[in-house]
Design an enzyme around this catalytic site. Structure first.
Site, PDB file in Angstrom:
ATOM      1  N   GLY A   1       0.402   1.062   4.368  1.00  0.00           N
ATOM      2  CA  GLY A   1       0.264   0.745   5.793  1.00  0.00           C
ATOM      3  C   GLY A   1      -0.400  -0.615   5.892  1.00  0.00           C
ATOM      4  O   GLY A   1      -1.415  -0.878   5.223  1.00  0.00           O
ATOM      5  N   ALA A   2       0.188  -1.509   6.713  1.00  0.00           N
ATOM      6  CA  ALA A   2      -0.199  -2.921   6.663  1.00  0.00           C
ATOM      7  C   ALA A   2      -1.708  -3.189   6.812  1.00  0.00           C
ATOM      8  O   ALA A   2      -2.309  -3.827   5.938  1.00  0.00           O
ATOM      9  CB  ALA A   2       0.610  -3.692   7.712  1.00  0.00           C
TER      10      ALA A   2
ATOM     11  N   GLN B   1       6.725   9.208   4.791  1.00  0.00           N
ATOM     12  CA  GLN B   1       5.410   8.962   5.421  1.00  0.00           C
ATOM     13  C   GLN B   1       5.293   9.676   6.768  1.00  0.00           C
ATOM     14  O   GLN B   1       4.192  10.006   7.202  1.00  0.00           O
ATOM     15  CB  GLN B   1       5.192   7.455   5.634  1.00  0.00           C
ATOM     16  CG  GLN B   1       4.996   6.647   4.373  1.00  0.00           C
ATOM     17  CD  GLN B   1       6.295   6.035   3.894  1.00  0.00           C
ATOM     18  OE1 GLN B   1       7.352   6.628   4.054  1.00  0.00           O
ATOM     19  NE2 GLN B   1       6.235   4.867   3.298  1.00  0.00           N
TER      20      GLN B   1
ATOM     21  N   ARG C   1       2.145  -6.317  -2.834  1.00  0.00           N
ATOM     22  CA  ARG C   1       3.238  -5.915  -1.928  1.00  0.00           C
ATOM     23  C   ARG C   1       3.576  -7.131  -1.049  1.00  0.00           C
ATOM     24  O   ARG C   1       2.671  -7.769  -0.507  1.00  0.00           O
ATOM     25  CB  ARG C   1       2.844  -4.698  -1.066  1.00  0.00           C
ATOM     26  CG  ARG C   1       2.662  -3.440  -1.943  1.00  0.00           C
ATOM     27  CD  ARG C   1       2.650  -2.176  -1.131  1.00  0.00           C
ATOM     28  NE  ARG C   1       3.942  -1.854  -0.587  1.00  0.00           N
ATOM     29  CZ  ARG C   1       4.142  -0.911   0.335  1.00  0.00           C
ATOM     30  NH1 ARG C   1       3.117  -0.224   0.810  1.00  0.00           N
ATOM     31  NH2 ARG C   1       5.351  -0.656   0.786  1.00  0.00           N
TER      32      ARG C   1
ATOM     33  N   ASP D   1       4.710  -4.326   9.917  1.00  0.00           N
ATOM     34  CA  ASP D   1       4.129  -4.973   8.728  1.00  0.00           C
ATOM     35  C   ASP D   1       3.997  -6.469   8.903  1.00  0.00           C
ATOM     36  O   ASP D   1       3.204  -7.116   8.214  1.00  0.00           O
ATOM     37  CB  ASP D   1       4.957  -4.647   7.491  1.00  0.00           C
ATOM     38  CG  ASP D   1       4.650  -3.238   7.044  1.00  0.00           C
ATOM     39  OD1 ASP D   1       5.177  -2.301   7.675  1.00  0.00           O
ATOM     40  OD2 ASP D   1       3.832  -3.083   6.130  1.00  0.00           O
TER      41      ASP D   1
HETATM   42  O1  MRU Z   1       5.557   1.268   2.834  1.00  0.00           O
HETATM   43  P1  MRU Z   1       4.439   1.602   3.764  1.00  0.00           P
HETATM   44  O2  MRU Z   1       4.144   3.053   3.845  1.00  0.00           O
HETATM   45  O3  MRU Z   1       3.197   0.767   3.473  1.00  0.00           O
HETATM   46  O4  MRU Z   1       4.978   1.150   5.177  1.00  0.00           O
HETATM   47  C1  MRU Z   1       4.156   1.296   6.293  1.00  0.00           C
HETATM   48  C2  MRU Z   1       4.810   0.982   7.570  1.00  0.00           C
HETATM   49  O5  MRU Z   1       5.960   0.617   7.639  1.00  0.00           O
HETATM   50  C3  MRU Z   1       3.941   1.055   8.791  1.00  0.00           C
HETATM   51  O6  MRU Z   1       4.677   1.412   9.908  1.00  0.00           O
HETATM   52  C4  MRU Z   1       3.323  -0.329   9.025  1.00  0.00           C
HETATM   53  O7  MRU Z   1       2.638  -0.753   7.877  1.00  0.00           O
HETATM   54  C5  MRU Z   1       2.415  -0.346  10.166  1.00  0.00           C
HETATM   55  S1  MRU Z   1       0.948   0.533   9.757  1.00  0.00           S
HETATM   56  C6  MRU Z   1      -0.091   0.540  11.041  1.00  0.00           C
END
Ligand code: MRU
Length: 343
Positions: free
Chosen positions: A57-58, A188, A90, A229
């Site tokens: 998550g970003a 997720q 990432r 992200d």
């Molecule tokens: O691959 P991930 O689980 O890190 O991807 C996360 C997402 O796509 C979320 O929607 C995004 O990071 C926003 S989190 C507040």
């Protein structure tokens, strides 16, 4: 975030830094089966935990980056190589790069680096709460609210981005139901978002990713909110793969689609979303489930982690300074980024 445990209800954050230099994270790969915490004892361990999605998550990746740099400082690890190692974990979430640059500036300014990283992390949680307050009025009694992936407290240290307005609307007594896409291939939505909603007693359904259009068409969904992200200067937004098609479907069905994101997600140095690097993840995430092939083992596959939703599909951006339009991003987010850390 509120978590129901055998020892009662606890208020937890997704990650933090201990004085001895350990970065401690909620182990997101095993939720909802169990609640466990992982200790990252070196910068390398913190980097691997980001790559392997122990933390994801970003904004939470950004916090892990900031805390990882403070960890480097505590442990006496080389600053430049620690930054380079964390930088390549990432590629899509802008928050990571934003946090690493923020820590560099703190070092140049001679700041207390442990305090700077902890303040950055707490600040994300505060900003997410403000996102919740700005977005909660969008949710009305009787609404079905679609979300994709997990943009909850797990993804942001606390509160969440897309989930923060839902948390606050629920606490304010609004009666609504969340439709949580399961979010293939890493689930997720079904594993993490539904777990957070269950812990807050927010009514919800998990739906298969390909069911969202059906529920929109039948009038079950009145609003869609996801996280992002990386949002570029023109308002294009990268988010978990599958978000783009949900936004297009929302427009087709007359449903407003919002992106919720804090200052650290906005990359004003990029003019549009086609420049955003999209992470390609291992094919085993698509072809296998818990070690068992769900496809012919020789079939090639592709596994992009994210897609880009063009700004024209986005009704607004729910931020810590309120809901803004794409046109307002350069000035209003730019001003916030200038001030970040100086407030
Ligand atoms: O691959 P991930 O689980 O890190 O991807 C996360 C997402 O796509 C979320 O929607 C995004 O990071 C926003 S989190 C507040």
């Amino acid at each position: 975030m509120r978590v129901k445990t055998e020892d009662g209800v606890k208020d937890l954050q997704a990650l933090w830094l201990e004085d001895d230099g350990r970065v401690v994270m909620m182990e997101q790969r095993i939720i909802p089966e169990r609640l466990e915490f992982m200790d990252c004892r070196t910068v390398e361990e913190t980097a691997v935990a980001i790559e392997d999605m122990v933390v994801r998550g970003a904004p939470a990746i950004g916090a892990a980056g900031a805390l990882g740099m403070a960890q480097a400082h505590i442990l006496g690890e080389d600053w430049a190589s620690s930054k380079a190692r964390l930088w390549k974990t990432r590629p899509t979430a802008y928050d990571l790069f934003y946090a690493l640059e923020y820590m560099d500036r703190a070092k140049e300014a001679g700041a207390d680096l442990v305090k700077a990283a902890r303040d950055f992390t707490d600040d994300i949680a505060r900003r997410c709460k403000a996102i919740g307050e700005a977005g909660a009025p969008l949710i009305k009694d009787g609404f079905g609210v679609l979300t994709h992936c997990n943009a909850g407290a797990l993804a942001t240290v606390d509160w969440g981005t897309a989930l923060a307005p839902m948390r606050i609307a629920h606490r304010d007594g609004t009666k609504f139901t969340v439709y949580s896409d399961e979010t293939r291939p890493r689930l997720q939505g079904s594993r993490l978002t539904a777990w957070e909603l269950e812990n807050e007693d927010i009514p919800h359904y998990i739906i298969a990713d390909n069911a969202a259009g059906h529920y929109m068409q039948r009038g079950h969904i009145q609003l869609a909110i996801t996280g992002s992200d990386r949002v570029t200067a023109n308002g294009d937004a990268a988010n978990k793969i599958g978000t783009y098609e949900k936004a297009v479907l929302a427009k087709e069905n007359g449903i407003p689609f919002y992106i919720a994101a804090p200052v650290s997600t906005f990359d004003l140095g990029m003019s549009d979303g086609m420049q955003i690097p999209i992470e390609e993840r291992d094919c085993s995430e698509v072809t296998q489930f818990e070690g068992r092939y769900m496809a012919h083992s020789k079939s090639p596959c592709k596994n992009p982690g994210f897609d880009v939703t063009p700004a024209r599909y986005i009704a607004g951006y729910i931020t810590e300074i309120g809901i803004i339009t794409a046109d307002e991003i350069p000035d209003r987010i730019g001003a916030m980024q200038q001030d970040h850390g100086k407030e």
